[in-house]
Design an enzyme around this catalytic site. Sequence first.
Site, PDB file in Angstrom:
ATOM      1  N   LEU A   1       0.925  -1.270   0.016  1.00  0.00           N
ATOM      2  CA  LEU A   1       0.019   0.114   0.140  1.00  0.00           C
ATOM      3  C   LEU A   1       1.108   1.264   0.213  1.00  0.00           C
ATOM      4  O   LEU A   1       1.931   1.408   0.695  1.00  0.00           O
ATOM      5  CB  LEU A   1      -0.734  -0.055   1.097  1.00  0.00           C
ATOM      6  N   CYS A   2       0.516   2.035  -0.897  1.00  0.00           N
ATOM      7  CA  CYS A   2       1.116   3.474  -0.950  1.00  0.00           C
ATOM      8  C   CYS A   2       0.139   4.530  -0.847  1.00  0.00           C
ATOM      9  O   CYS A   2      -1.259   4.299  -0.740  1.00  0.00           O
ATOM     10  CB  CYS A   2       2.117   3.572  -2.035  1.00  0.00           C
ATOM     11  N   ALA A   3       0.374   5.731  -1.249  1.00  0.00           N
ATOM     12  CA  ALA A   3      -0.684   6.820  -1.172  1.00  0.00           C
ATOM     13  C   ALA A   3      -1.648   6.678  -2.354  1.00  0.00           C
ATOM     14  O   ALA A   3      -2.925   6.867  -2.328  1.00  0.00           O
ATOM     15  CB  ALA A   3      -0.317   8.088  -0.967  1.00  0.00           C
TER      16      ALA A   3
ATOM     17  N   TYR B   1      -3.493   3.240  -0.136  1.00  0.00           N
ATOM     18  CA  TYR B   1      -4.318   3.337   1.494  1.00  0.00           C
ATOM     19  C   TYR B   1      -5.533   4.204   1.348  1.00  0.00           C
ATOM     20  O   TYR B   1      -5.716   5.075   0.494  1.00  0.00           O
ATOM     21  CB  TYR B   1      -3.180   3.921   2.368  1.00  0.00           C
TER      22      TYR B   1
END
Length: 586
Positions: free
Chosen positions: A485-487, A517
């Site tokens: 997960l990242c932005a 995320y």
Amino acid sequence: MQVIIDKLEKHQKFFDKISKNIYLMAIKDGFLAAMPIILFSSIFILLTSVLPLIGINLPSGLNDWFNKIYNYTMGFVGLYVAGTTAKALTGSMNQRIKGGRFINGTSTMMAAMCGFMLLAIGTTKGGAYIGDYFGTKGILSSFVSAFITVHMYKFCVEKDITIKMPKEVPGAISQNFRDIFPFSFSILVMGIIDVAIRSWLHVPFSAMLATLIAPIFKGAETYWGMAFIWFLIPLFWFMGIHGPSVVKPAITAALYGNTTANLALFKAGHFPYHSLTENFGNFIGELGGTGATFVVPFIFMFLMKSKQLKAIGKASFIPVMFAVNEPLLFGAPIILNPYFFIPFVLSPVVNVVVGKMFIDLLNMRGFMYILSWALPGPIGAFLDTQMQPISILLVVVLLVLDTLIYLPFCRAYDASLVKQENEVDAADEEAAAGVETVGATAAVASPAMASEATPATSTTEETAPVDSDPALAKKLDHEVKVLVLCAGGGTSEQLANALTEGAEKYDVPIVASAGAYGSHHDILPNYDLVVLAPQVRTYYDDLKADTDRLGIQLVATKGQQYIALTRDSKKALDFVMDNLNKKADD
């Protein structure tokens, strides 16, 4: 410079708190969920608007069909975002409700969309819907409806205001009855708001909000307003907090509403003058990603002497061209690096001011379409102005200005790295000379030992099987699913690809996927291990409540560590295997 860094670090907890605000996250995630609709519909508006410019005239029937697809996708995005925002906020609220109770995300979606209709949509005397606010103009109504709805549901769940059914009734049916009261209360509240506003101003709620906040939007679209916005975005990112997630939700309605207004002006034969639009920020203010870093990898590759910066430039220039600049931000690093604070926050400010001057003074069209943020900035700017040649001149001017801004700071940082590298090289040469002396002495004392040792070492390195590595020795007896997960999904894709490559190469049953995320709530139960990229590691505690409940392992990474994992598939695989083994040992 260090004084500035120290002051920023002193307030980092406050910045983290803003970044983790559940309402800002819900707005961001609500739009992210609707992004496929926005991007898909953009294809059809481009077909109807761009093709005539190059001499291709579509048959009227086909042109009408393309417009219909656009109108029923992008034209209703306000309605869709009301539902997706409510669902995202529901996920965050469920993390905070105690006692094993939860809010039904599907029900809040429907209630928020119904509430949006009450707040945003008017009717004619004949009963026909007035569709002006179905799209981006109704975005504020989307947010208000979503927030009120979720809070009404939360109130009813916590106070146990519900219709209780006998235990014999199936769960799905019981849930429907449990949702009757919160759904009804939500709709009634929205209906009361609608009646009050119509009685007062004789306009729908959406029109009232647009009137009240018009001065704010006008202020935001001034030179000072836009400069301030694109100063804050890189400022937060410099602290390691995803700046767009903190700043852009406050101006989302203006960004998308002005884009729609520009297109309407252009189609009506007027000049599209709005500069505060979504893609203007993506392709101009954030050219190459937050901090306007498009030129930085090329500066590193061609103008720097440091081995480290040259390597970072080569590894990051392709991702940065497509606005995925995390490899650069964490690899150089630029984040929290005092050498880069000034250019990182100054370049976006210069870009938006110059870009706005091109629109105001040189008659460059304001951006009219919602194109993918990952489109290379020069291409995106050209397409978004309806292929106006002056947009190419703007990009060239910005690239020159950004280079001039970044170059002196890059050179200062390069000089410090070169000095360090020279010291390391000198130390290595001294150490190597010592090893050669010892080795020569040992060979003289026992030539037979030396002659036997060398072939043995060489043979071992050449024939060592893959599974001899400690981290890979323990084979998995089932398929393990890993979620990174990242932005926004771009950075996480890099590690997911590295894991997939490693799993195929070493025949390990690991399946890796990338995600953003905030959009993870529905897919989370499908995974065994979740890896957080550095930009979202501040959400570790919030996410751990969910992963512990589901029995999922959660791991957070740091900047340099994450970059190293994305570049080496074996390291990425070792990292996952090590964490899986630790869980097994526990």
